[in-house]
Design a protein around this motif. Structure first.
Motif, PDB file in Angstrom:
ATOM      1  N   PHE A 199       9.059   2.644   2.439  1.00  0.00           N
ATOM      2  CA  PHE A 199       9.426   3.886   1.769  1.00  0.00           C
ATOM      3  C   PHE A 199       8.727   5.070   2.409  1.00  0.00           C
ATOM      4  N   PHE A 200       9.511   6.083   2.744  1.00  0.00           N
ATOM      5  CA  PHE A 200       8.934   7.355   3.161  1.00  0.00           C
ATOM      6  C   PHE A 200       9.540   8.439   2.302  1.00  0.00           C
ATOM      7  N   ALA A 201       8.731   9.320   1.776  1.00  0.00           N
ATOM      8  CA  ALA A 201       9.280  10.334   0.894  1.00  0.00           C
ATOM      9  C   ALA A 201       8.855  11.724   1.303  1.00  0.00           C
ATOM     10  N   GLU A 237       0.815  -1.195   0.000  1.00  0.00           N
ATOM     11  CA  GLU A 237       0.000   0.000   0.000  1.00  0.00           C
ATOM     12  C   GLU A 237       0.854   1.253   0.000  1.00  0.00           C
ATOM     13  N   CYS A 238       0.260   2.355  -0.460  1.00  0.00           N
ATOM     14  CA  CYS A 238       0.972   3.618  -0.449  1.00  0.00           C
ATOM     15  C   CYS A 238      -0.034   4.759  -0.358  1.00  0.00           C
ATOM     16  N   GLY A 239       0.468   5.963  -0.087  1.00  0.00           N
ATOM     17  CA  GLY A 239      -0.433   7.085   0.056  1.00  0.00           C
ATOM     18  C   GLY A 239       0.307   8.406   0.036  1.00  0.00           C
ATOM     19  N   SER A 250      -4.891   7.194  -0.425  1.00  0.00           N
ATOM     20  CA  SER A 250      -4.085   5.983  -0.351  1.00  0.00           C
ATOM     21  C   SER A 250      -4.547   4.971  -1.387  1.00  0.00           C
ATOM     22  N   ALA A 251      -3.660   4.042  -1.667  1.00  0.00           N
ATOM     23  CA  ALA A 251      -3.998   2.981  -2.609  1.00  0.00           C
ATOM     24  C   ALA A 251      -3.400   1.677  -2.110  1.00  0.00           C
ATOM     25  N   TYR A 286       4.166   7.605   1.501  1.00  0.00           N
ATOM     26  CA  TYR A 286       4.720   6.354   2.024  1.00  0.00           C
ATOM     27  C   TYR A 286       4.424   5.225   1.055  1.00  0.00           C
ATOM     28  N   TYR A 287       5.184   4.149   1.208  1.00  0.00           N
ATOM     29  CA  TYR A 287       4.970   2.935   0.422  1.00  0.00           C
ATOM     30  C   TYR A 287       5.553   1.792   1.224  1.00  0.00           C
ATOM     31  N   MET A 340       1.897   4.593  -7.514  1.00  0.00           N
ATOM     32  CA  MET A 340       1.119   5.780  -7.172  1.00  0.00           C
ATOM     33  C   MET A 340       1.860   7.019  -7.645  1.00  0.00           C
ATOM     34  N   VAL A 365       5.599   7.655  -6.187  1.00  0.00           N
ATOM     35  CA  VAL A 365       5.742   7.306  -4.777  1.00  0.00           C
ATOM     36  C   VAL A 365       6.465   5.969  -4.683  1.00  0.00           C
ATOM     37  N   LEU A 391       2.043  -2.156  -7.139  1.00  0.00           N
ATOM     38  CA  LEU A 391       1.233  -0.933  -7.108  1.00  0.00           C
ATOM     39  C   LEU A 391       2.083   0.265  -7.517  1.00  0.00           C
TER      40      LEU A 391
END
Lengths: 192, 192
Positions: free
Chosen positions: B84-86, A137-139, A185-186, A163-164, B115, B104, B113
DNA sequence: AAGATTTGTTGAAAATCCTAAACGCACGGA
DNA sequence: TCCGTGCGTTTAGGATTTTCAACAAATCTT
């Protein structure tokens, strides 16, 4: 010699399928034939299910579209084939009053993807028993601040930050700020 | 579903593939032929790539395994890792100056996924030659307006509005407004 | 309204695939 | 060793697909 009355040897709906795909991409039999390097007659016969094309022919034809064999056979015209456009009618799926999670698209089976429009009120928290589930997931934070904990890492994200991570790593979302936080988010495969 | 680049390589060698599958299921050419209602000779020729079978034959053969045509053409595996944090370092992947697309997460293979944080300047347009690729995608407009064309449908989305569709339907994004449009989109499997 | 284009559909011949039957090889048991 | 069985391969010919070219219907052009 006579044309066998379409017994089951002629595979299902290859013809229909091809015709549908060709029309979706706005090609005529002749134009597709030209691109693919086959004759328009062949395409005509195939689309009528009068013949069952060889893999090599079908592959050549699909390359003219272009479309891979795998995609051709995987293409699913019925289920999630519709286009979704939503105004305010994203369906709410949250379980807590201070958290809103609204789903993009219908909640149908077989989707590849889930996207949520989420709002965390100040103090909102998904809980100390960290979330865990399958997938990734990420957002991206749109407004406000969101504290994201993933495994042993923790970070407070501000608008534009993202984030991911793999969803099987325990995770938690909290709004420790004073204003509501909007997050998009996805996840895949979709959890909801 | 599988990635197009991989499909081409795979579907080239129907024969190898059939032999592999047959052996995985522990069947001899004759046994498979018996179950499928074809001759062992046919299977031999196909596996040697001496002929390109007709769809009807291949389908019959696969039914003897049993395996669907779609499954036959799709065989894929892939893992993934890392948290992952961006902040502001989302990697830019756009090809047009008036469109920004920032990813992302890292651009690693095997992700489930993708994003994107996208910005369309006024007048930005992904082009009349509509986009088309594997998978499904969705997005939410955060600010500004975005005109989305999917197949024969078209709609101009405003902040908070969203879309969801199969990516193999030709699509196009345009900002016909006077202010930049910010869009957060996701796709699976990832295109980038 | 006639002619020119473009569309999808056919018929006969050429090309390709599939079947039936035989072939060569390897393995095991008597 | 000899025979029987099972494997994948091959070959000739019948069956099916594809091409080539012509056809009718629909749409534009003039």
């Amino acid at each position: 010699m006579s044309l066998p009355s379409q017994d089951e040897r002629i595979s299902d709906d290859i013809g229909i399928r091809l015709r549908l795909v060709r029309q979706i991409f706005g090609l005529t039999q002749r134009e597709l034939a030209r691109r693919a390097g086959v004759t328009n007659g062949a395409i005509s016969l195939i689309e009528q299910n009068r013949v069952s094309p060889s893999i090599s022919s079908l592959k050549k034809i699909l390359e003219g579209i272009p479309l891979s064999l795998a995609d051709f056979f995987t293409l699913n015209f019925s289920p999630s084939d519709e286009v979704f456009f939503a105004a305010d009618d994203l369906t709410e799926i949250a379980h807590q009053p201070e958290i809103s999670m609204r789903l993009v698209g219908r909640r149908t089976k077989g989707r590849a993807l889930g996207m949520l429009h989420e709002v965390y009120q100040p103090g909102a928290d998904t809980g100390e028993t960290m979330l865990r589930h399958e997938g990734e997931e990420c957002g991206i934070v749109v407004s406000g601040c969101l504290t994201v904990t993933v495994g042993t890492q923790e970070r407070t994200l501000r608008p534009g930050e993202a984030y991911y991570f793999r969803s099987d790593i325990p995770h938690r979302f909290r709004n420790q700020g004073t204003e509501p936080c909007v997050l998009i988010s996805a996840n895949a495969p979709p959890t909801f």
